[in-house]
Design a protein around this motif. Structure first.
Motif, PDB file in Angstrom:
ATOM      1  N   CYS A  48     -31.636  -7.789 -10.147  1.00  0.00           N
ATOM      2  CA  CYS A  48     -31.622  -9.071  -9.425  1.00  0.00           C
ATOM      3  C   CYS A  48     -30.924 -10.103 -10.289  1.00  0.00           C
ATOM      4  O   CYS A  48     -31.583 -10.943 -10.906  1.00  0.00           O
ATOM      5  CB  CYS A  48     -33.035  -9.521  -9.093  1.00  0.00           C
ATOM      6  SG  CYS A  48     -33.903  -8.358  -8.049  1.00  0.00           S
ATOM      7  N   ALA A 142     -30.636  -2.012   1.081  1.00  0.00           N
ATOM      8  CA  ALA A 142     -30.010  -3.138   0.383  1.00  0.00           C
ATOM      9  C   ALA A 142     -30.284  -3.081  -1.120  1.00  0.00           C
ATOM     10  O   ALA A 142     -29.418  -3.415  -1.930  1.00  0.00           O
ATOM     11  CB  ALA A 142     -30.497  -4.451   0.972  1.00  0.00           C
ATOM     12  N   GLN A 146     -27.772  -2.910  -4.212  1.00  0.00           N
ATOM     13  CA  GLN A 146     -27.848  -3.925  -5.266  1.00  0.00           C
ATOM     14  C   GLN A 146     -27.739  -3.271  -6.648  1.00  0.00           C
ATOM     15  O   GLN A 146     -27.035  -3.752  -7.526  1.00  0.00           O
ATOM     16  CB  GLN A 146     -29.177  -4.678  -5.144  1.00  0.00           C
ATOM     17  CG  GLN A 146     -29.288  -5.881  -6.047  1.00  0.00           C
ATOM     18  CD  GLN A 146     -30.596  -6.604  -5.826  1.00  0.00           C
ATOM     19  OE1 GLN A 146     -31.664  -6.000  -5.733  1.00  0.00           O
ATOM     20  NE2 GLN A 146     -30.539  -7.930  -5.728  1.00  0.00           N
ATOM     21  N   ASN A 150     -24.652  -4.167  -9.042  1.00  0.00           N
ATOM     22  CA  ASN A 150     -24.966  -5.022 -10.196  1.00  0.00           C
ATOM     23  C   ASN A 150     -25.170  -4.268 -11.507  1.00  0.00           C
ATOM     24  O   ASN A 150     -25.119  -4.865 -12.573  1.00  0.00           O
ATOM     25  CB  ASN A 150     -26.228  -5.833  -9.912  1.00  0.00           C
ATOM     26  CG  ASN A 150     -26.015  -6.860  -8.833  1.00  0.00           C
ATOM     27  OD1 ASN A 150     -24.875  -7.151  -8.471  1.00  0.00           O
ATOM     28  ND2 ASN A 150     -27.085  -7.428  -8.317  1.00  0.00           N
ATOM     29  N   ILE A 168     -33.566  -9.706   0.180  1.00  0.00           N
ATOM     30  CA  ILE A 168     -32.625  -8.788  -0.472  1.00  0.00           C
ATOM     31  C   ILE A 168     -31.341  -8.674   0.357  1.00  0.00           C
ATOM     32  O   ILE A 168     -30.243  -8.653  -0.175  1.00  0.00           O
ATOM     33  CB  ILE A 168     -33.229  -7.374  -0.672  1.00  0.00           C
ATOM     34  CG1 ILE A 168     -34.662  -7.472  -1.201  1.00  0.00           C
ATOM     35  CG2 ILE A 168     -32.374  -6.556  -1.611  1.00  0.00           C
ATOM     36  CD1 ILE A 168     -35.401  -6.152  -1.152  1.00  0.00           C
ATOM     37  N   MET A 172     -27.686  -9.852  -0.945  1.00  0.00           N
ATOM     38  CA  MET A 172     -26.602  -8.866  -0.981  1.00  0.00           C
ATOM     39  C   MET A 172     -25.399  -9.311  -0.158  1.00  0.00           C
ATOM     40  O   MET A 172     -24.271  -8.955  -0.463  1.00  0.00           O
ATOM     41  CB  MET A 172     -27.095  -7.493  -0.523  1.00  0.00           C
ATOM     42  CG  MET A 172     -27.893  -6.758  -1.582  1.00  0.00           C
ATOM     43  SD  MET A 172     -27.103  -6.760  -3.210  1.00  0.00           S
ATOM     44  CE  MET A 172     -25.682  -5.717  -2.889  1.00  0.00           C
ATOM     45  N   ARG A 175     -23.600 -11.466  -2.580  1.00  0.00           N
ATOM     46  CA  ARG A 175     -23.149 -10.664  -3.719  1.00  0.00           C
ATOM     47  C   ARG A 175     -21.906  -9.850  -3.375  1.00  0.00           C
ATOM     48  O   ARG A 175     -20.948  -9.794  -4.132  1.00  0.00           O
ATOM     49  CB  ARG A 175     -24.301  -9.743  -4.145  1.00  0.00           C
ATOM     50  CG  ARG A 175     -24.071  -8.980  -5.393  1.00  0.00           C
ATOM     51  CD  ARG A 175     -24.041  -9.885  -6.615  1.00  0.00           C
ATOM     52  NE  ARG A 175     -23.384  -9.181  -7.700  1.00  0.00           N
ATOM     53  CZ  ARG A 175     -22.235  -9.532  -8.259  1.00  0.00           C
ATOM     54  NH1 ARG A 175     -21.614 -10.624  -7.861  1.00  0.00           N
ATOM     55  NH2 ARG A 175     -21.704  -8.817  -9.212  1.00  0.00           N
ATOM     56  N   LEU A 176     -21.948  -9.204  -2.199  1.00  0.00           N
ATOM     57  CA  LEU A 176     -20.819  -8.373  -1.789  1.00  0.00           C
ATOM     58  C   LEU A 176     -19.600  -9.232  -1.472  1.00  0.00           C
ATOM     59  O   LEU A 176     -18.470  -8.828  -1.715  1.00  0.00           O
ATOM     60  CB  LEU A 176     -21.221  -7.502  -0.596  1.00  0.00           C
ATOM     61  CG  LEU A 176     -22.178  -6.370  -0.986  1.00  0.00           C
ATOM     62  CD1 LEU A 176     -22.922  -5.835   0.221  1.00  0.00           C
ATOM     63  CD2 LEU A 176     -21.421  -5.239  -1.696  1.00  0.00           C
ATOM     64  N   CYS A 203     -26.557 -18.175   0.788  1.00  0.00           N
ATOM     65  CA  CYS A 203     -25.979 -16.825   0.872  1.00  0.00           C
ATOM     66  C   CYS A 203     -25.208 -16.603   2.167  1.00  0.00           C
ATOM     67  O   CYS A 203     -24.236 -15.863   2.179  1.00  0.00           O
ATOM     68  CB  CYS A 203     -27.059 -15.767   0.746  1.00  0.00           C
ATOM     69  SG  CYS A 203     -27.922 -15.830  -0.815  1.00  0.00           S
ATOM     70  N   LEU A 254     -26.036  -1.844   5.534  1.00  0.00           N
ATOM     71  CA  LEU A 254     -27.132  -2.025   4.578  1.00  0.00           C
ATOM     72  C   LEU A 254     -28.405  -2.366   5.340  1.00  0.00           C
ATOM     73  O   LEU A 254     -28.391  -3.165   6.271  1.00  0.00           O
ATOM     74  CB  LEU A 254     -26.825  -3.153   3.592  1.00  0.00           C
ATOM     75  CG  LEU A 254     -25.638  -2.962   2.644  1.00  0.00           C
ATOM     76  CD1 LEU A 254     -25.647  -4.058   1.599  1.00  0.00           C
ATOM     77  CD2 LEU A 254     -25.670  -1.596   1.988  1.00  0.00           C
ATOM     78  N   SER A 256     -32.122  -3.953   5.195  1.00  0.00           N
ATOM     79  CA  SER A 256     -33.083  -4.785   4.470  1.00  0.00           C
ATOM     80  C   SER A 256     -34.229  -5.015   5.440  1.00  0.00           C
ATOM     81  O   SER A 256     -34.358  -6.063   6.050  1.00  0.00           O
ATOM     82  CB  SER A 256     -32.416  -6.094   4.068  1.00  0.00           C
ATOM     83  OG  SER A 256     -33.361  -6.969   3.504  1.00  0.00           O
TER      84      SER A 256
END
Lengths: 426, 123
Positions: A48, A142, A146, A150, A168, A172, A175-176, A203, A254, A256
């Motif tokens: 995380c 997810a 992650q 990461n 999450i 993500m 993040r992606l 996000c 994904l 979640s």
């Protein structure tokens, strides 16, 4: 085979286990063991990498690895705490022997005076939610994605659809995007998101990623690899509505879609679980239904803040240490805590009363669905209100915390109830 | 005079307070509904010059892991987050690394440093 003896054996070296170990040491345990199956301590915190951790505990905004490192340091300062990495616990017995395996020692046994379960939780998978369609590559949970992105350095796909708007999934999505993937949409079967507001803002909104509420995936397409999904709007019973279908092209899906406390080990020992939290039934000391077995963190109930996980770990570690030293105060009565009306879950489910403890009890609760203008009340015998809290907004994704001084329970009867009523807006 | 009220959800902490910001002729006037000062400060910034922290990873050579998690040491302008992440995608560092080590100085000339958020031992 000579079996090593420990005051406290902790199963799982994530935030709950680390806090339990440190607190067990501070409360007099002389020999403490943490058993961790990963190659390092810290648990899911290590993947995380986003910030927002530790505002309560360290009064600063840390990333997951930063938060983990602070606790790992605390644990490493104490030679009383031993750590076994790369080690998987296979079985825990009622006599508090723990059977584990690792590449160095093979299968071996250790003996604890007290056991603390801090195994965390795992993700619900495609099988758990039964999405029809083909079985191509490119469907991940997810959290697995992650870890890939990461820690291991792989992208799970380039055009991504995320099912479920829990934290999450939201994290993500961002993040992606930062790693160059194209996140097409986030779908949520409920008419609201269970994610924190801050995650929806920073996000999704920040990157113009659409969030389709009351929508789900009704088919996954592709032979070798995912080529797309068919989505549909759902009705109040979460059934897809005919005529609302649309397709999204993607190479990765994904999921979640919720977390389940990981309790195979606890169940095998015969520890009673709460059907709603899916975790052990615990008292305010985090002792389970079997004396000497304690539990803390996401294995008890899924938290949204790691700070509360650490707090719970500290409680379990403290009382496990006291149990190991035969210093756990004798109970004269046990109260049951009932969740009523809008409250779906409450932890602890029991309160053990003794003549020594002075610690206030903190109740952690979740509502079943979003509510407005709610009065949460804890009532004892004769409907006497022991504590209350007024909430303008209550969401299932955000834990409600109520603190009650221990002396309030003395004449509360055999059970207390956490109940709610609607109040008019001030 | 034109008065605009914008609903802004605070993202400083997981509480996620939602409040309202009043703008008059595009200028910040008041922020209401936040339970702490950080919330009203955030709301003011969000309507004038929005900022975000950046957390991402960089490649590592000879490390226990292939990637090192990093973060900006202060928030950067919202529209610079993606360009900064793309810039860091090309960076490689060599283990061992200590938490707090500066990985990239003054990224995109924004006066923001990118720092390591954990120790990473040599493999």
């Amino acid at each position: 085979m000579n079996k090593q003896l420990f005051d406290v054996v902790i199963i799982g070296g994530g935030p709950a286990g680390l806090a339990a170990a440190h607190s067990a040491k501070l409360n007099g345990a002389k020999k403490i063991l943490i058993i961790e199956r990963d190659r390092e301590l810290g648990g899911i915190l290590q993947q995380c990498i986003h910030n927002g951790f530790g505002l309560h505990r360290f009064q600063q905004e840390l990333t997951g690895p930063g938060y983990a490192q602070r606790y790992i340091q605390l644990v490493k300062e104490h030679p009383e705490i031993e750590v076994l990495l790369d080690t998987m616990v296979l079985q825990v017995n009622k006599d508090k022997t723990v059977i584990a395996v690792n590449p160095k020692q093979g299968v071996f046994e250790v003996q604890g005076e007290a056991i603390v379960f801090t195994m965390g939780c795992r993700e619900r998978t495609r099988g758990a939610i039964r999405i029809p369609g083909k079985r191509p590559a490119g469907v991940f949970t997810a959290g697995a994605a992650q870890r890939m992105v990461n820690m291991e350095g792989y992208l799970p796909g380039k055009k991504i659809v995320i099912l479920g708007s829990g934290d999450i999934g939201l994290i993500m999505a961002r993040r992606l995007t930062l790693e160059g993937a194209d996140v097409q949409a986030v779908l949520e079967i409920m008419p609201y998101s269970n994610g924190l507001t801050r995650n929806i803002v920073q996000c999704l909104d920040d990157y113009n990623i659409p969030l389709h509420l009351a929508h789900t995936i009704i088919a996954i397409h592709g032979q070798e690899r995912v080529t797309g999904v068919t989505c549909a709007k759902v009705d109040a019973n979460m059934k897809p509505i005919a005529g609302t279908e649309f397709d999204i092209e993607c190479d990765c899906v994904l999921l979640s879609v919720g977390l389940i406390p990981e309790n195979e080990l606890s169940e095998e020992v015969g520890i009673a679980l709460d059907a709603k939290t899916n975790g052990p039934i615990v008292d305010q000391r985090r002792q389970t239904s079997i004396p000497g077995f304690f539990a803390a963190g996401n294995v008890v109930h899924v938290h949204d803040l790691v700070d509360f996980v650490s707090e719970e770990g500290e409680i379990a570690g403290k009382y496990a240490a006291l149990f190991a030293q035969s210093k756990l105060p004798e109970n004269y009565r046990t109260l049951h805590v009932m969740a009523e009306n809008a409250i779906r879950t409450v932890v602890p489910q029991k309160i053990a009363l003794d003549h020594v403890s002075l610690d206030a009890v903190r109740l952690f609760m979740r509502v079943g669905k979003p509510e407005e203008n709610l009065m949460v009340e804890v009532t004892g015998a004769g409907e006497k209100v022991l504590a209350s809290k007024r909430l303008p907004i209550a969401k299932p994704g955000e834990m409600i915390v109520l603190e009650i001084p221990i002396d309030k329970f003395a004449d509360a009867g055999d059970s207390i109830a956490v109940t709610t009523r609607q109040v008019v807006k001030a | 005079m034109s008065q605009v009220v914008r609903k802004i959800s605070c993202i400083v902490c997981p509480m996620g307070c939602s409040g309202e910001v009043t703008l008059e002729n595009g200028e910040f006037k008041t922020a209401t509904g936040y339970t702490c000062k950080r919330g009203s400060d955030y709301a003011k910034l969000e309507v004038t010059s929005p900022k975000r922290m950046l957390t991402t990873t960089v490649r590592v050579r000879d490390g226990e892991l292939n990637l090192l998690p990093v973060a900006s040491d202060k928030p950067l302008p919202k529209n610079k987050v993606l360009p900064a992440a793309r810039c860091l995608a090309g960076v490689q560092v060599v283990a061992p690394i200590k938490e707090g080590d500066i990985i990239y100085e003054n990224i995109l000339d924004l006066g923001v440093n990118i720092i390591a958020t954990r120790d990473l031992a040599k493999r």
